[in-house]
Scaffold this active site. Structure first.
Site, PDB file in Angstrom:
ATOM      1  N   CYS A 309      -6.865   4.530  -6.348  1.00 43.33           N
ATOM      2  CA  CYS A 309      -6.472   4.637  -4.941  1.00 43.33           C
ATOM      3  C   CYS A 309      -5.748   5.946  -4.660  1.00 43.33           C
ATOM      4  O   CYS A 309      -4.915   6.376  -5.447  1.00 43.33           O
ATOM      5  CB  CYS A 309      -5.487   3.536  -4.571  1.00 43.33           C
ATOM      6  SG  CYS A 309      -6.157   1.910  -4.746  1.00 43.33           S
ATOM      7  N   ARG A 407     -14.116  -1.035   5.166  1.00 47.95           N
ATOM      8  CA  ARG A 407     -12.890  -1.440   4.459  1.00 47.95           C
ATOM      9  C   ARG A 407     -11.745  -0.484   4.816  1.00 47.95           C
ATOM     10  O   ARG A 407     -10.587  -0.835   4.800  1.00 47.95           O
ATOM     11  CB  ARG A 407     -13.147  -1.414   2.944  1.00 47.95           C
ATOM     12  CG  ARG A 407     -12.030  -2.062   2.136  1.00 47.95           C
ATOM     13  CD  ARG A 407     -12.383  -2.152   0.652  1.00 47.95           C
ATOM     14  NE  ARG A 407     -11.478  -3.077  -0.024  1.00 47.95           N
ATOM     15  CZ  ARG A 407     -10.310  -2.730  -0.549  1.00 47.95           C
ATOM     16  NH1 ARG A 407      -9.911  -1.476  -0.514  1.00 47.95           N
ATOM     17  NH2 ARG A 407      -9.528  -3.632  -1.112  1.00 47.95           N
TER      18      ARG A 407
HETATM   19  P1  XMP Z   1      -6.793  -1.273 -10.336  1.00 47.90           P
HETATM   20  O1  XMP Z   1      -5.431  -0.632 -10.483  1.00 47.90           O
HETATM   21  O2  XMP Z   1      -6.879  -2.574 -11.042  1.00 47.90           O
HETATM   22  O3  XMP Z   1      -6.952  -1.571  -8.769  1.00 47.90           O
HETATM   23  O4  XMP Z   1      -7.871  -0.328 -10.733  1.00 47.90           O
HETATM   24  C1  XMP Z   1      -8.059  -2.215  -8.222  1.00 47.90           C
HETATM   25  C2  XMP Z   1      -7.841  -2.492  -6.748  1.00 47.90           C
HETATM   26  O5  XMP Z   1      -7.743  -1.268  -5.997  1.00 47.90           O
HETATM   27  C3  XMP Z   1      -8.169  -1.489  -4.646  1.00 47.90           C
HETATM   28  N1  XMP Z   1      -9.126  -0.432  -4.299  1.00 47.90           N
HETATM   29  C4  XMP Z   1      -8.815   0.687  -3.624  1.00 47.90           C
HETATM   30  N2  XMP Z   1      -7.683   1.068  -3.013  1.00 47.90           N
HETATM   31  N3  XMP Z   1      -8.718   3.099  -2.367  1.00 47.90           N
HETATM   32  C5  XMP Z   1      -7.639   2.281  -2.346  1.00 47.90           C
HETATM   33  O6  XMP Z   1      -6.617   2.629  -1.752  1.00 47.90           O
HETATM   34  C6  XMP Z   1      -9.900   2.775  -2.954  1.00 47.90           C
HETATM   35  O7  XMP Z   1     -10.849   3.552  -2.943  1.00 47.90           O
HETATM   36  C7  XMP Z   1      -9.954   1.505  -3.602  1.00 47.90           C
HETATM   37  N4  XMP Z   1     -10.943   0.831  -4.230  1.00 47.90           N
HETATM   38  C8  XMP Z   1     -10.408  -0.337  -4.653  1.00 47.90           C
HETATM   39  C9  XMP Z   1      -8.767  -2.866  -4.583  1.00 47.90           C
HETATM   40  O8  XMP Z   1      -7.824  -3.708  -3.957  1.00 47.90           O
HETATM   41  C10 XMP Z   1      -8.978  -3.204  -6.052  1.00 47.90           C
HETATM   42  O9  XMP Z   1      -8.976  -4.603  -6.300  1.00 47.90           O
END
Ligand code: XMP
Length: 495
Positions: A309, A407
């Site tokens: 993120c 999203r």
């Molecule tokens: P981890 O830390 O486990 O996080 O890799 C996975 C979660 O991140 C969210 N997610 C995103 N958040 N930009 C964001 O701000 C993105 O591009 C993105 N893609 C996923 C999502 O909640 C996921 O479960």
């Protein structure tokens, strides 16, 4: 009117996983005695508190099946056409069952090539053959097809025709197993009084039950699966298709869940009432309350903690994850609504920290993206193996024919240069089968529960105490004053 000199509210610092440690407490249990069962939503429970993220490099049908078998659950991502996502639900629901209520069938006039395609698609070894009225006329399996050279031959010429070993609808599990064993057959079609096919029991499903004792199953013995949707009329249609395909719960999956679109969508889906509705993401008590008031069956917490993120730097928005969970739990606990801590976990120890902060389950992206069952091929770099992992708000996931850029509220941005990404793309080391990774994650949680003296997740949450630590404390927590020469299966260094 307050102090005219005050221009802004600055709250006390928020904390995340690396800022806290779980204190040891008197314990009279062994790690293996800890019960990790927990609530996923108002009506669904899991035996292990792990959910795989709704991301296109993390959860498709294969991952969802593997997660449910281990006792967790997967949420199918939504960056694909609605029909394809519904097909993924169907694949999971058909993968393993006490009794398959709507077996895949073929007609006697189809060709062997048709049947082979069906079997490959559903990863099954054979199908019952029915006529136009649904009456069972035979069965065709790999064994019937193996030595046939002409793939254009009709099923009727090679199938094993009736009479077959069958059982009436409603046969008990024990009687079904006895029939399979005494006749040495692998598939037991269930028929009604007019001979119409009504179900199928396979020997594979018995062996799988023994192999995966913790599996998350619905009332019919099928694996449980969830699927993500956005908001708006198209998303409503998508949700209906997913529910019709058998999805057990729908996740309204938007980066900013404390928003009118999400609240309205939750209320609409709840009015329909066919599946549990999970909603997110939020990072405050007020955000959680809004989703609870709309009727959410679980609330997903996390704005910007994810490893991919960039929301916190691109928009400057978010709240460190332990504080976000702690705050949201103030709304969730009194309402009896489960809380999912989504994103930011790096080590097994973070699972217990999330639970003590107020979570019932955690959602994992990066920790699972490297397993064999995640989508995508292995990448070899300098002799090492990796898999792709990308944020759903990354350019790669939002460009072109993307179904999920809403999203990030960018559905109407048609030109790639005008997209504002909130995520990045990269790769994570290959970690082998999910089974091994899940074993380490859940094993770590068992150790946490032993140290905390907690037999259940509820006890861990109620009794656990987190202590804030300093940068020096964090340095002390990780291996130090040594050069690591051997990688442990559950520790891959510090970020
Ligand atoms: P981890 O830390 O486990 O996080 O890799 C996975 C979660 O991140 C969210 N997610 C995103 N958040 N930009 C964001 O701000 C993105 O591009 C993105 N893609 C996923 C999502 O909640 C996921 O479960």
């Amino acid at each position: 009117q307050g102090d005219p000199a005050q221009t802004a509210t600055i709250l006390p610092p928020g904390l995340t996983y690396d800022d806290v440690l779980l204190l040891p407490a008197y314990s009279d249990l062994q790690p293996g005695e800890a019960d990790t069962s927990t609530r996923l939503s108002r009506s669904l429970t899991l035996r292990i508190p792990l959910i795989s993220s709704a991301m296109d490099t993390v959860t498709e049908a294969r991952m969802a099946v593997a997660m449910a078998r281990q006792g967790g659950v997967g949420v199918l991502h939504r960056n694909l056409p609605a029909e394809e996502q519904a097909q993924q639900v169907d694949l999971v629901k058909r993968s393993e069952a006490g009794m398959i209520t709507h077996p895949v069938t073929c007609s006697p006039d189809e060709t062997l090539a048709d049947v082979e395609e069906l079997c490959a698609h559903y990863r099954i070894s054979g199908v019952p053959v029915t006529d136009a009225d649904g009456v069972l006329v035979g069965i065709v399996t790999n064994r019937d097809m193996r030595f046939e050279e002409d793939r254009r031959r009709a099923v009727r010429e090679v199938m094993t025709p009736m009479p077959l070993v069958t059982a009436p609808v409603g046969v008990s599990r024990d009687d079904a197993f006895r029939l399979l064993r005494s006749h040495k057959v692998e598939k037991l079609p269930l028929v009604d009084e007019r001979g119409r096919l009504r179900g199928l029991i396979t020997v594979k499903d018995f062996t799988k039950s023994e192999q995966y004792p913790l599996a998350t199953k619905d009332a019919d013995g099928r694996l449980v699966v969830g699927a993500a949707v956005g908001v708006g009329p198209d998303a409503e249609k998508r949700a209906q298709g997913l529910i019709d395909a058998g999805a057990d719960f729908i996740v309204v999956d938007v980066a900013h869940g404390h928003s009118r679109g999400v609240v309205d969508m939750v209320a609409k889906l709840k009015a329909n009432g066919q599946a549990d509705v999970i909603a997110g993401n939020i990072a405050t008590r007020a955000g959680a309350q809004a989703l609870i008031d709309a009727g959410a069956d679980a609330v997903k917490v996390g704005v910007g903690p994810g490893s991919i993120c960039t929301t916190r730097v691109v928009a400057g928005v978010g709240a460190p994850q332990v504080t976000a969970i702690y705050e949201a739990a103030k709304a969730c606990r009194p309402a009896g609504v489960p809380l999912i801590g989504d994103g930011g976990l790096q080590y097994s120890g973070d699972i217990a920290k999330a639970i003590v902060a107020g979570a019932d389950t955690v959602m994992l992206g990066s920790l699972l993206a490297g397993v064999e069952e995640s989508p995508g091929d292995l990448i070899f770099i300098n002799g090492k193996q990796f898999k792709t992992y990308r944020g759903m708000g990354s350019l790669g996931a939002m460009r072109g024919q993307s179904y999920s850029k809403d999203r990030y509220s960018q559905a109407d941005v048609a030109v790639e240069e005008q997209l504002v990404p909130e995520g990045i793309e990269g790769q994570v080391p290959y970690r082998g089968p999910l089974r091994a990774v899940s074993h380490q994650l859940v094993g770590g949680l068992h150790q946490s529960m032993w140290y905390a003296g907690a037999r259940t997740i509820a006890e861990l949450r109620d009794r656990g105490q987190l202590m804030q630590i300093t940068a020096a404390g964090l340095k002390e927590s990780h291996p130090h004053d040594i050069q690591m020469t051997v990688e442990a299966p559950n520790y891959h260094g510090r970020r």
